[in-house]
Design an enzyme around this catalytic site. Structure first.
Site, PDB file in Angstrom:
ATOM      1  N   LEU A  42       0.850  -1.188   0.000  1.00 24.51           N
ATOM      2  CA  LEU A  42       0.000   0.000   0.000  1.00 24.51           C
ATOM      3  C   LEU A  42       0.890   1.244   0.000  1.00 24.51           C
ATOM      4  O   LEU A  42       1.850   1.308   0.773  1.00 24.51           O
ATOM      5  CB  LEU A  42      -0.883  -0.021   1.262  1.00 24.51           C
ATOM      6  CG  LEU A  42      -1.792   1.175   1.489  1.00 24.51           C
ATOM      7  CD1 LEU A  42      -2.872   1.247   0.419  1.00 24.51           C
ATOM      8  CD2 LEU A  42      -2.423   1.118   2.879  1.00 24.51           C
ATOM      9  N   HIS A 436      10.134  39.319   6.145  1.00 22.99           N
ATOM     10  CA  HIS A 436      11.570  39.547   5.959  1.00 22.99           C
ATOM     11  C   HIS A 436      12.327  38.985   7.160  1.00 22.99           C
ATOM     12  O   HIS A 436      11.912  39.208   8.287  1.00 22.99           O
ATOM     13  CB  HIS A 436      11.832  41.039   5.833  1.00 22.99           C
ATOM     14  CG  HIS A 436      13.297  41.366   5.733  1.00 22.99           C
ATOM     15  ND1 HIS A 436      14.020  41.157   4.574  1.00 22.99           N
ATOM     16  CD2 HIS A 436      14.172  41.862   6.650  1.00 22.99           C
ATOM     17  CE1 HIS A 436      15.280  41.529   4.775  1.00 22.99           C
ATOM     18  NE2 HIS A 436      15.400  41.948   6.035  1.00 22.99           N
TER      19      HIS A 436
END
Ligand code: FAD
Length: 459
Positions: A42, A436
């Site tokens: 799976l 920033h």
């Protein structure tokens, strides 16, 4: 059984990779009864042989580089060596935790998980051993395999990504055949691990599906990293003798290596699975669908790598979810292939969305572009990376393509995809404030510049 008639299940899914299991989980969420047939593990390629293991290797590669480069940040570090058993234990640990989690999700969703190899027998039946599983709808999700070239046999020191993910040592010299996504990612890993690497690519540039500016920058960065590459050259053959693979090119040149990694693309897994007999059109191995992901057989859908287009796990997830919602009658919006983000995780990373400059010119005529150099971006300077953010916009119109290269740029794709998919204009993005100092600022600054008000941008 005619389309729309009752079966054992609402949905029978053949293949439990990204496309198949996403379809199973979303179908179950929507109250549909689901059988999921898987012959291997799976999670499929992405979890066991693709995205996850390669990204674990790339992270280990980054750690090796950081250890080597500590001094440039004033930190005294020494790089000793790469212990592949340790790297593999780390990689396998990541896979195993995710695998367990995924198995838990499938179990909790009460999906009938059927282990075994399935074959389509008519449009509503999947046969697994002596069991016949019928469904009102069938979803084909059998994925892809690593291709080779005619006459090039995989074995010994000639490997595809599948075997290369399990190697127990760092080869001294590696030739990577193919300069696409998988090829450049492995080249990047091997170089960081200490191998001497040469990429051989028949097309004129590395990562040829990307915008040309990206290929140029990657080639510049790889040259700097001393990753050798030969573009526009064709492979002629390879022989193995003792511990050496000799790769010959059509130019007459030969290259000796300890490992030849064949990364020439992936082919669809559709042969011998009964698709055509069940009325599903197969074209060169792929299963073409319409935009609702319906195949030519009523009640049969296809998702993931067997459907022509981008072979990416998140495309498979999206298609799986789409088909589940379609079957449940939710009429979801069709998936726009150009709206799918693409990330290549080599160093430097590449992230792109939408049209390249050439594609945009073909589609929209005149376009405007802007390249924001990471040299002006504080965080990129701190990290010591180079690259750029390139925007492509329709003249006086929305941004139709974003192309980024540089360390960690994959993480910037989230905002870029919103910009392109929401058809934002540079002026819209320019009004949004970017934190920033982040690399994300580079994306903001590129839009500021394209909106005519550059800040930290050098002409
Ligand atoms: C080295 C490598 C790196 C990659 N890196 C990335 C990445 O970083 N990001 C990204 O988005 N994509 C990446 N990919 C691509 C990604 O793995 C695939 O796009 C994705 O796995 C496709 O999902 P799928 O469901 O179509 O197929 P698969 O994941 O291949 O799953 C198909 C499943 O079907 C099963 N199956 C096949 N035939 C039968 C049958 N007859 N009966 C029962 N079961 C069957 C298989 O066992 C398999 O589990 C990478 C691939 C590779 C090889």
């Amino acid at each position: 059984m005619p389309a729309g008639a009752a079966g054992d299940y609402d949905v029978v899914i053949l293949g439990g990779g990204s496309g198949g299991y996403a379809c199973a989980l979303r179908s179950a969420e929507l109250g549909l009864s689901v059988a999921l047939v898987e012959k291997g593990r799976l999670g499929g390629t992405c979890l066991h042989q693709g995205c996850i293991p390669t990204k674990a290797l790339l992270h280990a590669a980054e750690v090796a580089d950081v250890a080597r480069e500590g001094a440039s940040f004033g930190v005294k570090t020494t790089f000793e060596s790469v212990d592949m058993s340790g790297v593999n234990a780390y990689k396998d640990g990541v896979i195993s935790r995710l695998y367990k989690g995924l198995q838990g999700l499938v179990k909790a969703a009460k999906i009938d998980y059927v282990e075994g190899s399935g074959v389509l027998d008519g449009p509503h039946t999947v046969v697994v051993g002596d069991r016949r599983i019928t469904g009102r709808n069938v979803v084909l999700a059998t994925g892809s395999y690593a291709k080779s070239l005619p006459g090039l046999e995989i074995g010994g020191r000639i490997m595809t990504s599948e075997q290369a993910l399990a190697i127990d040592h760092v080869p001294a010299r590696v030739v990577v055949l193919g300069g696409g996504v998988i090829g450049v990612e492995f080249a990047s890993v091997f170089k960081s691990f200490g191998s001497e690497v040469t990429i051989v690519e028949a097309l004129p540039r590395l990562v040829a599906a990307e915008d040309e500016a990206i290929s140029k920058q990657l080639e510049r960065s790889f040259r700097k990293r001393k990753i050798a590459f030969k573009t526009g050259v064709r492979f002629a053959g390879a022989t193995q003798q003792g511990d050496v693979v000799t790769v010959s090119l059509e130019s007459g040149e030969t290259i000796e290596a300890d490992l030849l990694l064949v990364a020439v693309g992936r082919g669809p897994v559709t042969e011998g699975l009964g698709y055509e007999d069940a009325g599903v059109t197969v074209d060169r191995g792929f299963v073409p669908t319409d935009e609702r992901l319906r195949t030519s057989a009523a009640g049969v859908y296809a998702v993931g790598d067997i459907v022509p287009g981008l072979q990416l796990a998140h495309r498979g997830f999206a298609q799986g979810i789409f088909v589940a919602e379609e079957i449940a009658g939710l009429a979801p919006a069709a998936i726009d292939e150009m709206g799918i983000p693409r990330v290549t995780y080599c160093d430097p990373e590449i992230a792109s969305i939408g049209l390249t400059e050439v594609q945009a010119r073909e589609k929209h005529g005149d376009v405007a572009t802007y390249e924001y150099n990471l040299g002006g971006n504080g965080k990129s300077q701190i990290l010591g990376t180079q690259g750029f953010v390139k925007l492509v916009r329709q003249v006086d119109g929305p941004v139709v393509g974003v192309h980024m290269i540089g360390a960690r740029m994959g993480e910037q794709i989230g905002e870029a995809q919103l910009i392109v998919n929401w058809e934002a204009h540079p002026e819209d993005v320019a009004g949004l404030i970017h934190a920033h100092p982040t690399q994300n600022e580079a994306l903001g600054e590129a839009h500021l510049a394209l909106a005519g008000k550059p800040l930290h941008a050098h002409a």
